[in-house]
Scaffold this active site. Structure first.
Site, PDB file in Angstrom:
ATOM      1  N   HIS A  56      -2.810   0.366 -18.994  1.00  0.00           N
ATOM      2  CA  HIS A  56      -3.677  -0.454 -18.150  1.00  0.00           C
ATOM      3  C   HIS A  56      -4.100  -1.732 -18.871  1.00  0.00           C
ATOM      4  CE1 HIS A  56      -3.632   2.418 -14.937  1.00  0.00           C
ATOM      5  NE2 HIS A  56      -3.922   3.382 -15.787  1.00  0.00           N
ATOM      6  N   SER A  85      -6.131   6.211 -11.835  1.00  0.00           N
ATOM      7  CA  SER A  85      -4.838   5.993 -12.491  1.00  0.00           C
ATOM      8  C   SER A  85      -3.752   6.870 -11.860  1.00  0.00           C
ATOM      9  CB  SER A  85      -4.975   6.236 -14.001  1.00  0.00           C
ATOM     10  OG  SER A  85      -3.811   5.836 -14.691  1.00  0.00           O
TER      11      SER A  85
END
Length: 310
Positions: free
Chosen positions: A198, A87
């Site tokens: 996400h 991430s």
């Protein structure tokens, strides 16, 4: 082959980087440059602020990014053959691969932090960690939950076999955790994150960040990078930029990223971060490979704090 793996948000620690600043001239220059780029003293928050202040998204993301870039770039003991990030860690990986500059990376991450903070302040979505199911079984269970409750739950992170993070509306996340516990989950824990990252729940935030990314030139990396948007070995600058455009809604399939790195030939993984968050995942997946922290190289050993052993 060696890979650098850059950890994500949640690895911020009080006083992170202070010893680097004190001991290494090159580190001091980068930390000071970060303050100038941001127009504020991020180092003061990192070195002297309290945990609560540092954990705010607006501070945590640039702090982790700066720390990781410093940690990976001022040493020359290990040079990676491949880089990847979990991430947020993807941006420091891009700097390490010379696909973007430190200044570009920090500006993008600072905007990412501001946009993410807005999500946290106003979103009706959240995330939860689920432990104890295979990927396929969990997907089946989430589909079953969807048929019953009509609320869509998305897989946000694949953090190794049996460890998955999901995103959904706050009410749905609460209900699905109860449902999964009844179905046999070892753990189903709502995370202290105000936002379904996400996943499509942050689509507007992704569009806002994508517009900002359009203003930056992405270069072909000197070292191949695996990005979470497609988990492939990437060297094409256009593919890298497109992956950044869809970064916020794409699930982070760290499990597949590790598998693909090993298929590529990687047999040594070095985590770039404050602790051993990603090392634990990889060691479970590949116990026979070399998996370590960059903090254990001679340059840093017994000089720079390794928070995983404190």
């Amino acid at each position: 082959m060696k890979a650098f793996i850059f950890s994500g948000q949640g690895t911020q620690k009080y006083s992170m980087g202070k010893d680097l600043y004190d001991l290494f001239d090159d580190a001091r220059k980068l930390f000071n440059e970060a303050n100038v780029i941001l127009g504020r003293d991020i180092t003061d928050i990192m070195f002297n602020g309290d945990e609560l202040e540092l954990s705010k998204t607006i501070n945590a993301q640039p702090a982790i990014f700066v720390y990781q870039v410093v940690l990976s770039s001022i040493q020359d003991y290990i040079k990676p053959d491949l880089v990847c990030g979990h991430s947020l860690g993807e941006f420091a990986a891009l700097v390490n691969s010379k696909s973007i500059s430190f200044k570009q990376g920090l500006e993008i991450v600072n905007n990412r932090a501001k946009i993410s903070q807005k999500v946290c302040d106003h979103s009706d979505s959240s995330m939860a960690a689920i432990i104890g199911f295979s990927d396929n079984i969990l997907i089946e269970l989430l589909n079953k939950f969807h048929k019953i409750n009509h609320d869509k739950i998305y897989i946000a992170n694949y953090n190794g076999p049996g460890q998955i993070v999901i995103s959904g509306s706050k009410n749905s996340i609460k209900d699905v955790c109860k449902f999964l516990k009844e179905e046999g989950a070892k753990r189903a824990v709502i995370l202290p994150i105000s936002g379904g990252f996400h996943s499509p729940y942050v689509l507007n935030a992704e569009k806002e960040l994508a517009e900002i990314i359009e203003n930056y030139t992405i270069f072909a990396p000197a070292v191949p990078i695996i990005q979470s948007a497609n988990c492939n070995i990437n060297t094409n600058k256009e593919i890298i930029k497109n992956n950044l455009r869809i970064h916020l809604t794409s699930p982070v399939n760290f499990t597949q990223m590790v598998h693909n790195a090993v298929k590529y030939g990687v047999d040594e993984f070095y985590e770039i971060g404050t602790d051993d968050t990603l090392q634990k995942i990889i060691k479970r997946m590949y116990p026979d490979l070399i998996v370590d922290s960059i903090l254990n190289i001679p340059t840093y050993r017994n000089k720079i704090t390794n928070f995983s052993i404190n």
